[in-house]
Design a protein around this motif. Structure first.
Motif, PDB file in Angstrom:
ATOM      1  N   GLN A 229       0.829  -1.212   0.000  1.00 19.14           N
ATOM      2  CA  GLN A 229       0.000   0.000   0.000  1.00 19.14           C
ATOM      3  C   GLN A 229       0.862   1.259   0.000  1.00 19.14           C
ATOM      4  OE1 GLN A 229      -3.258  -0.577  -0.552  1.00 19.14           O
ATOM      5  NE2 GLN A 229      -2.503  -2.685  -0.489  1.00 19.14           N
ATOM      6  N   LEU A 230       1.942   1.247   0.783  1.00 20.15           N
ATOM      7  CA  LEU A 230       2.833   2.405   0.835  1.00 20.15           C
ATOM      8  C   LEU A 230       3.594   2.580  -0.476  1.00 20.15           C
ATOM      9  CD1 LEU A 230       4.225   1.987   4.465  1.00 20.15           C
ATOM     10  CD2 LEU A 230       2.587   3.686   3.658  1.00 20.15           C
ATOM     11  N   LEU A 231       3.984   1.462  -1.082  1.00 20.29           N
ATOM     12  CA  LEU A 231       4.667   1.541  -2.372  1.00 20.29           C
ATOM     13  C   LEU A 231       3.747   2.129  -3.436  1.00 20.29           C
ATOM     14  CD1 LEU A 231       6.578  -1.861  -2.414  1.00 20.29           C
ATOM     15  CD2 LEU A 231       7.626   0.390  -2.675  1.00 20.29           C
ATOM     16  N   LYS A 232       2.506   1.668  -3.467  1.00 24.26           N
ATOM     17  CA  LYS A 232       1.546   2.202  -4.439  1.00 24.26           C
ATOM     18  C   LYS A 232       1.336   3.695  -4.257  1.00 24.26           C
ATOM     19  CE  LYS A 232      -1.251  -2.019  -4.957  1.00 24.26           C
ATOM     20  NZ  LYS A 232      -2.595  -2.613  -4.732  1.00 24.26           N
ATOM     21  N   GLY A 233       1.402   4.140  -2.992  1.00 23.68           N
ATOM     22  CA  GLY A 233       1.206   5.558  -2.713  1.00 23.68           C
ATOM     23  C   GLY A 233       2.438   6.400  -2.961  1.00 23.68           C
ATOM     24  N   GLY A 234       3.514   5.777  -3.414  1.00 23.98           N
ATOM     25  CA  GLY A 234       4.743   6.518  -3.712  1.00 23.98           C
ATOM     26  C   GLY A 234       5.451   7.044  -2.478  1.00 23.98           C
ATOM     27  N   LEU A 235       5.235   6.387  -1.331  1.00 23.59           N
ATOM     28  CA  LEU A 235       5.781   6.887  -0.065  1.00 23.59           C
ATOM     29  C   LEU A 235       7.128   6.295   0.286  1.00 23.59           C
ATOM     30  CD1 LEU A 235       2.450   6.826   1.964  1.00 23.59           C
ATOM     31  CD2 LEU A 235       3.563   8.785   0.885  1.00 23.59           C
ATOM     32  N   GLY A 236       7.632   5.417  -0.539  1.00 21.69           N
ATOM     33  CA  GLY A 236       8.928   4.834  -0.261  1.00 21.69           C
ATOM     34  C   GLY A 236       9.355   3.921  -1.392  1.00 21.69           C
ATOM     35  N   ALA A 242      10.137 -11.521  -5.904  1.00 22.99           N
ATOM     36  CA  ALA A 242       9.768 -11.422  -7.318  1.00 22.99           C
ATOM     37  C   ALA A 242       8.382 -11.965  -7.596  1.00 22.99           C
ATOM     38  CB  ALA A 242      10.802 -12.150  -8.168  1.00 22.99           C
ATOM     39  N   HIS A 243       7.999 -13.056  -6.941  1.00 25.88           N
ATOM     40  CA  HIS A 243       6.684 -13.643  -7.232  1.00 25.88           C
ATOM     41  C   HIS A 243       5.550 -12.740  -6.763  1.00 25.88           C
ATOM     42  CE1 HIS A 243       5.669 -14.967  -3.089  1.00 25.88           C
ATOM     43  NE2 HIS A 243       6.952 -15.187  -2.945  1.00 25.88           N
ATOM     44  N   MET A 244       5.804 -11.887  -5.761  1.00 28.15           N
ATOM     45  CA  MET A 244       4.805 -10.915  -5.329  1.00 28.15           C
ATOM     46  C   MET A 244       4.791  -9.702  -6.256  1.00 28.15           C
ATOM     47  SD  MET A 244       5.228 -10.802  -1.190  1.00 28.15           S
ATOM     48  CE  MET A 244       5.013 -12.250  -0.162  1.00 28.15           C
ATOM     49  N   ALA A 245       5.979  -9.299  -6.654  1.00 28.86           N
ATOM     50  CA  ALA A 245       6.102  -8.106  -7.486  1.00 28.86           C
ATOM     51  C   ALA A 245       5.504  -8.312  -8.879  1.00 28.86           C
ATOM     52  CB  ALA A 245       7.569  -7.701  -7.603  1.00 28.86           C
ATOM     53  N   ASN A 246       5.609  -9.525  -9.424  1.00 28.76           N
ATOM     54  CA  ASN A 246       5.186  -9.766 -10.810  1.00 28.76           C
ATOM     55  C   ASN A 246       3.742  -9.370 -11.068  1.00 28.76           C
ATOM     56  OD1 ASN A 246       7.708 -10.702 -11.506  1.00 28.76           O
ATOM     57  ND2 ASN A 246       7.203 -12.859 -11.199  1.00 28.76           N
ATOM     58  N   LYS A 247       2.848  -9.696 -10.133  1.00 24.74           N
ATOM     59  CA  LYS A 247       1.430  -9.364 -10.319  1.00 24.74           C
ATOM     60  C   LYS A 247       1.227  -7.855 -10.376  1.00 24.74           C
ATOM     61  CE  LYS A 247      -0.076 -13.485  -7.788  1.00 24.74           C
ATOM     62  NZ  LYS A 247      -0.824 -13.991  -6.604  1.00 24.74           N
ATOM     63  N   LEU A 248       1.930  -7.119  -9.522  1.00 25.25           N
ATOM     64  CA  LEU A 248       1.785  -5.663  -9.469  1.00 25.25           C
ATOM     65  C   LEU A 248       2.441  -4.996 -10.672  1.00 25.25           C
ATOM     66  CD1 LEU A 248       2.593  -5.408  -5.672  1.00 25.25           C
ATOM     67  CD2 LEU A 248       0.357  -5.081  -6.718  1.00 25.25           C
ATOM     68  N   LEU A 249       3.485  -5.619 -11.202  1.00 25.78           N
ATOM     69  CA  LEU A 249       4.134  -5.082 -12.394  1.00 25.78           C
ATOM     70  C   LEU A 249       3.241  -5.276 -13.619  1.00 25.78           C
ATOM     71  CD1 LEU A 249       7.784  -6.388 -11.813  1.00 25.78           C
ATOM     72  CD2 LEU A 249       6.926  -4.067 -11.454  1.00 25.78           C
ATOM     73  N   THR A 251      -0.011  -5.313 -13.707  1.00 28.98           N
ATOM     74  CA  THR A 251      -1.152  -4.387 -13.676  1.00 28.98           C
ATOM     75  C   THR A 251      -0.725  -2.935 -13.777  1.00 28.98           C
ATOM     76  OG1 THR A 251      -1.089  -4.297 -11.240  1.00 28.98           O
ATOM     77  CG2 THR A 251      -2.477  -6.001 -12.261  1.00 28.98           C
ATOM     78  N   GLY A 252       0.591  -2.674 -13.707  1.00 28.49           N
ATOM     79  CA  GLY A 252       1.074  -1.307 -13.786  1.00 28.49           C
ATOM     80  C   GLY A 252       0.993  -0.537 -12.479  1.00 28.49           C
ATOM     81  N   GLU A 253       0.594  -1.219 -11.393  1.00 26.52           N
ATOM     82  CA  GLU A 253       0.507  -0.537 -10.103  1.00 26.52           C
ATOM     83  C   GLU A 253       1.889  -0.171  -9.573  1.00 26.52           C
ATOM     84  OE1 GLU A 253      -2.977  -2.297  -7.575  1.00 26.52           O
ATOM     85  OE2 GLU A 253      -2.150  -3.926  -8.813  1.00 26.52           O
ATOM     86  N   LEU A 254       2.889  -0.981  -9.931  1.00 28.09           N
ATOM     87  CA  LEU A 254       4.279  -0.690  -9.589  1.00 28.09           C
ATOM     88  C   LEU A 254       5.116  -0.867 -10.847  1.00 28.09           C
ATOM     89  CD1 LEU A 254       4.722  -2.588  -6.183  1.00 28.09           C
ATOM     90  CD2 LEU A 254       4.212  -0.166  -6.509  1.00 28.09           C
ATOM     91  N   ILE A 255       6.307  -0.289 -10.825  1.00 24.93           N
ATOM     92  CA  ILE A 255       7.236  -0.476 -11.932  1.00 24.93           C
ATOM     93  C   ILE A 255       8.577  -0.937 -11.388  1.00 24.93           C
ATOM     94  CG2 ILE A 255       6.105   1.233 -13.413  1.00 24.93           C
ATOM     95  CD1 ILE A 255       8.320   3.200 -12.658  1.00 24.93           C
ATOM     96  N   GLU A 256       9.317  -1.643 -12.224  1.00 29.07           N
ATOM     97  CA  GLU A 256      10.639  -2.147 -11.839  1.00 29.07           C
ATOM     98  C   GLU A 256      11.712  -1.239 -12.420  1.00 29.07           C
ATOM     99  OE1 GLU A 256      13.409  -6.184 -12.349  1.00 29.07           O
ATOM    100  OE2 GLU A 256      11.427  -6.044 -13.312  1.00 29.07           O
ATOM    101  N   LYS A 257      12.745  -0.977 -11.632  1.00 30.56           N
ATOM    102  CA  LYS A 257      13.864  -0.163 -12.110  1.00 30.56           C
ATOM    103  C   LYS A 257      15.173  -0.914 -11.874  1.00 30.56           C
ATOM    104  CE  LYS A 257      13.264   3.632 -13.292  1.00 30.56           C
ATOM    105  NZ  LYS A 257      12.890   4.217 -14.607  1.00 30.56           N
TER     106      LYS A 257
END
Length: 300
Positions: A229-236, A242-249, A251-257
């Protein structure tokens, strides 16, 4: 000094706010409730309630008495339940600690299959973070741990089975200032922003952090749900399994750098206390399978 019935009367009056409502709940007449309360107050030599027109209100002493009496009622109920369990042969349980990195979706199937196989055994589940999993094993709060990460910090009566590697991904919100940063991002640039860290649940073993730069502020949270939730809000910023991040990547809710430094890769394992073996524990160890099955079902 007070019977269980006495404490139940005080609890009911406190919750319902009147002798009449408490009487309805307890299937008694209001005069019996009033008599019980007055008798308890006389024995204590204090007023527990302020009598209003049609209602009653707790005094400060009454508030304290209600808090403590509810603790006693809970202990009485627990003692009764445990005694009945022992009498009926329900005196066995298996404690299972899961690291916060594993797939929660697999838990329901495992619990259902376990209770079908052992209808008289309780399964006690806890969710731990980092060394908290090992701590639960050492402190006998858990018989089995799924997803324990990093080097095994304990020795003695414990065994383990590998679950493969846990990969991490650096993720941020598309609205975070680093979203437009030139890649690979340097540590100096990363250190300007707070890193979201999970609070290690270890009580006795040393706590650890998976990823933290020098002189970087932390934003500490209890679990990955809060971190997301904090990551989505851009607060940190954070690294995430990786298996958790993949779903959010996806949907575009988070991005990988990409970072200038290499991200950690964590060894995971299934661990258990060899001194607390039982048929139910052995069944779970067999049910959870070999290293490949463990990795596929819990970490992919």
């Amino acid at each position: 000094m007070f019977s269980q019935q006495d404490l139940q009367v005080i609890d009911a009056v406190a919750r319902r706010g009147s002798f009449t409502a408490a009487a309805d709940e307890l299937c008694k007449v209001p005069s019996a409730i009033s008599y019980t309360v007055r008798n308890i107050e006389e024995r204590l030599a204090v007023n527990l309630f302020i009598r209003l027109h049609r209602k009653v209100k707790l005094t400060p002493a009454g508030e304290y008495f209600v808090i403590e009496s509810r603790k006693l009622l809970k202990q009485m109920a627990h003692m009764t339940f445990q005694t009945q369990r022992v009498a009926n042969g329900w005196n066995q349980s298996v404690s299972l600690a899961l690291d916060n990195v594993v797939h929660e979706g697999r838990i329901n199937t495992m619990v259902g299959d376990f209770y079908n196989a052992f209808p008289d055994v309780e399964l006690l589940l806890t969710m731990e973070v980092y060394n908290g999993v090992w701590d639960a094993l050492v402190d006998s709060r858990a018989d089995i741990a799924i997803g324990a990460t990093a080097t095994i910090p304990v020795s003695g009566g414990f065994d383990y089975r590998g679950m493969g590697k846990l990969k991490w991904t650096f993720v941020i919100s598309p609205n975070h200032p680093l979203a437009q940063a030139q890649q690979p991002i340097s540590n100096a640039e990363l250190a300007k922003y707070p890193v979201i860290c999970l609070d290690d649940t270890a009580r006795k073993l040393p706590k650890r952090t998976t990823w933290l730069l020098e002189n970087q502020r932390r934003l500490v949270v209890p679990n990955w749900h809060s971190a997301t939730q904090l990551l989505k809000g851009g607060l940190g910023i954070a690294i995430m399994p990786a298996h958790m991040a993949n779903k959010l990547l996806m949907t575009g809710e988070l991005i990988e750098k990409e970072l200038i430094t290499t991200l950690p890769v964590s060894d995971c394992c299934l661990a258990w206390n060899t001194k607390r073996m039982s048929p139910a524990v052995q069944w779970l160890l067999d049910y959870l399978g070999d290293s490949d099955q463990l990795h596929q079902q819990w970490l992919e």
